[in-house]
Motif scaffolding. Structure first.
Motif, PDB file in Angstrom:
ATOM      1  N   ARG A   1       0.810  -1.220   0.000  1.00 22.38           N
ATOM      2  CA  ARG A   1       0.000   0.000   0.000  1.00 22.38           C
ATOM      3  C   ARG A   1       0.839   1.265   0.000  1.00 22.38           C
ATOM      4  NH1 ARG A   1      -4.631  -0.478   4.339  1.00 22.38           N
ATOM      5  NH2 ARG A   1      -6.244  -0.601   2.744  1.00 22.38           N
ATOM      6  N   THR A   2       2.046   1.204   0.539  1.00 24.81           N
ATOM      7  CA  THR A   2       2.868   2.409   0.635  1.00 24.81           C
ATOM      8  C   THR A   2       3.783   2.600  -0.570  1.00 24.81           C
ATOM      9  OG1 THR A   2       4.628   1.263   1.839  1.00 24.81           O
ATOM     10  CG2 THR A   2       2.871   2.271   3.150  1.00 24.81           C
ATOM     11  N   LEU A   3       3.852   1.621  -1.447  1.00 24.91           N
ATOM     12  CA  LEU A   3       4.758   1.705  -2.590  1.00 24.91           C
ATOM     13  C   LEU A   3       4.111   2.420  -3.771  1.00 24.91           C
ATOM     14  CD1 LEU A   3       6.172  -1.930  -2.592  1.00 24.91           C
ATOM     15  CD2 LEU A   3       7.347   0.128  -1.823  1.00 24.91           C
ATOM     16  N   PRO A   4       4.896   3.254  -4.455  1.00 30.01           N
ATOM     17  CA  PRO A   4       4.378   3.841  -5.698  1.00 30.01           C
ATOM     18  C   PRO A   4       4.345   2.767  -6.792  1.00 30.01           C
ATOM     19  CG  PRO A   4       6.642   4.508  -5.347  1.00 30.01           C
ATOM     20  CD  PRO A   4       6.227   3.753  -4.123  1.00 30.01           C
ATOM     21  N   PRO A   5       3.574   2.981  -7.844  1.00 28.96           N
ATOM     22  CA  PRO A   5       3.439   1.961  -8.899  1.00 28.96           C
ATOM     23  C   PRO A   5       4.765   1.485  -9.499  1.00 28.96           C
ATOM     24  CG  PRO A   5       1.772   3.647  -9.171  1.00 28.96           C
ATOM     25  CD  PRO A   5       2.676   4.119  -8.070  1.00 28.96           C
ATOM     26  N   ALA A   6       5.706   2.382  -9.716  1.00 24.65           N
ATOM     27  CA  ALA A   6       6.990   1.967 -10.298  1.00 24.65           C
ATOM     28  C   ALA A   6       7.738   1.016  -9.368  1.00 24.65           C
ATOM     29  CB  ALA A   6       7.844   3.187 -10.607  1.00 24.65           C
ATOM     30  N   ALA A   7       7.701   1.289  -8.086  1.00 22.85           N
ATOM     31  CA  ALA A   7       8.369   0.412  -7.115  1.00 22.85           C
ATOM     32  C   ALA A   7       7.670  -0.944  -7.040  1.00 22.85           C
ATOM     33  CB  ALA A   7       8.402   1.071  -5.744  1.00 22.85           C
TER      34      ALA A   7
END
Length: 90
Positions: free
Chosen positions: A63-69
């Motif tokens: 949930r805390t990760l951006p889409p690229a990550a």
């Protein structure tokens, strides 16, 4: 909260908060090297243990990760699955 890659890391309160980073690195490196060098069912088993740990961390932080990550982490999981399959006999 928007993702800022330059922000200061804040220590967490989770179960891994007190694990020294060097110990975590050595554990991951040991499982991966052991799995690749031993090969066969035992080597694949070590890689699956590593894979389960990576999946648990990914699920906890998704949930805390951006889409690229997220994409990069899923690629790491897929590569680890491919390596685990490649060390199996036959």
């Amino acid at each position: 909260m928007p993702y800022d890659p330059k922000r200061t890391l804040i220590p967490g309160r989770g179960p891994l908060a007190k694990v020294p980073p060097l110990l975590a690195f050595l554990l991951v490196a040991g499982l991966f090297a052991g799995g690749v060098l031993l090969r066969g069912v035992l080597g694949a088993s070590l890689l699956v243990v590593l894979l389960l740990g990576v999946l648990a961390l990914l699920a906890a932080t998704w949930r805390t990760l951006p889409p690229a990550a997220r994409v990069l982490r899923v690629l790491v999981v897929l590569v680890l699955v491919a390596v685990a399959i490649s060390v199996l006999p036959g």
